[in-house]
Design a protein around this motif. Structure first.
Motif: not given
Length: 378
Positions: A126-142, A363-374
């Motif tokens: 989303e515009p405000g949630a790229g690498s941080d998928v947990g930040g997405l706000t697109c809403k589905a209401t039951k 997942g950007t190269s920076e994110i991949q490096r972060d995962i490998i580091g963790k």
């Protein structure tokens, strides 16, 4: 390939090469097939007729029950021969999620479509949630009879050529930011969905999606409500290996084209590749390509030996190394070809345009490096 393949895998690689020579014999043919973007429906459906598109899907749904290594061979060879099937990557990622978590009806419909040559897409960013998928706000209401979706998605690859989109939307704000996410199947002709293409240096590839009171039936949910993040995590091996395989093939293409050029191009009375400065660069690139090939194929074999396990370090290493190498080899090719590298006639600029984004998406190269580091305890 400097790796050991089975007879069947070698035969598949040979068949893809023969198919490419027949269907895409030269640059003019490739240009005609890709005038509307990097995906040719004509070529794609011919591959479907050959049974190749279901290579990673169960036989029960029309697939070939292939391994990760089988899929890697297909990806590497189609990328090397520059087959215009840009929709395959998102299709197989989406299909894998349906295979693991979808209902029987969803499997019968969507996996069958994949094998017949339909493209599928997946929408997370989303515009405000790229690498941080947990930040997405697109809403589905039951609602009483299903779901109502509102919000914007962006960078959605291949949505404009897809029959269906696998949407990840927020269905609850309870718990942590990775809780309350749910997967939905959305037909691309659904009322309340507007799609707008985003112009990129790679052509017509990605889209903005706008959901306004988009109604979905109750059975549009894929898997378990609220478990979308965990379901996404289960597919990370596949997503990263798809990108690693594609860029490994593209990197081989860039290297081979560069090597052929420096062998025949003469300046100062000799081939430019015989000058020490050029020869050493070629030697370094050949070594890096061989090492990356072994890394990517070894990771595929590791996954095949334990297909239900997650290998975050190994898959991230494969994705990181292959995508960075493809970008490097394309840039090296442009430099060594000189002015011809910049010209569309020789095709190196096309390889650069295709490779440069690979270190960003999935997942950007920076994110991949972060995962490998963790995974190393950092």
């Amino acid at each position: 390939m400097p790796v050991t393949l089975t007879e069947e895998q070698t035969a598949l690689a040979t068949a893809i090469a023969e198919f490419a020579r027949r269907e895409i014999p030269d640059k003019a043919a490739r240009d005609r097939l890709t005038v509307d973007g990097p995906h040719s429906d004509v070529v794609y459906r011919k591959m479907a007729d050959l049974g190749w598109l279901g290579i990673a899907l169960p036989e029960a749904y029309g697939g070939a029950d292939g391994s990760m290594t089988d899929l890697l061979v297909f990806l590497e060879e189609t990328a090397y021969h520059q087959a215009p099937i840009g929709g395959f990557g998102t299709t197989i990622i989406t299909a894998a999620a349906i295979q693991k978590f979808g209902s029987e009806a969803q499997k019968q419909d969507l996996l069958g479509r994949v094998c017949r040559g339909d493209v599928l897409s997946i929408s997370m960013s989303e515009p405000g949630a790229g690498s941080d998928v947990g930040g997405l706000t697109c809403k589905a209401t039951k609602t009483e009879d299903g779901w109502l979706v509102d919000g914007q998605k962006t960078w959605c690859s291949n949505a404009h050529i897809a029959s269906h989109i696998l949407l990840v939307a927020r269905t609850s704000t309870e718990g942590g930011k990775h809780d309350g996410l749910t997967m939905f199947v959305v037909p691309t002709d659904a009322e309340g969905l507007e799609m707008r293409g985003i112009e990129t240096m790679g052509g017509k590839e990605v889209n903005d999606l706008y959901f306004t009171n988009c109604r979905l039936p109750a059975d549009a949910v894929v898997g378990t409500e609220g478990q979308g993040w965990r379901q996404l995590m289960a597919g990370l091996n596949l997503e990263r290996m798809i990108l690693a395989g594609l860029m490994l093939g593209l990197g081989r293409r860039a290297f081979d084209d560069t090597l052929a050029y420096v062998k025949q191009r003469e300046q100062f009375g000799r081939p430019v590749g015989t000058f020490q400065a050029m020869r050493h660069r070629i030697a370094d690139n050949a070594t890096e390509l061989a090492a990356t090939t072994l890394l990517v194929h070894d990771t595929a074999h590791t996954i095949d030996a334990n297909p239900t396990a997650l290998f975050p370090k190994e898959a991230s290493m494969a994705k990181l190394k292959a995508t960075e190498l493809a970008k490097h080899l394309s840039l090296e090719g442009m430099q060594m070809l000189g002015g011809y590298g910049y010209a569309t006639e020789y095709g190196m600029e096309r390889l650069l345009r295709q490779s440069v984004v690979s270190t960003v998406y999935g997942g950007t190269s920076e994110i991949q490096r972060d995962i490998i580091g963790k995974t190393l305890g950092l």
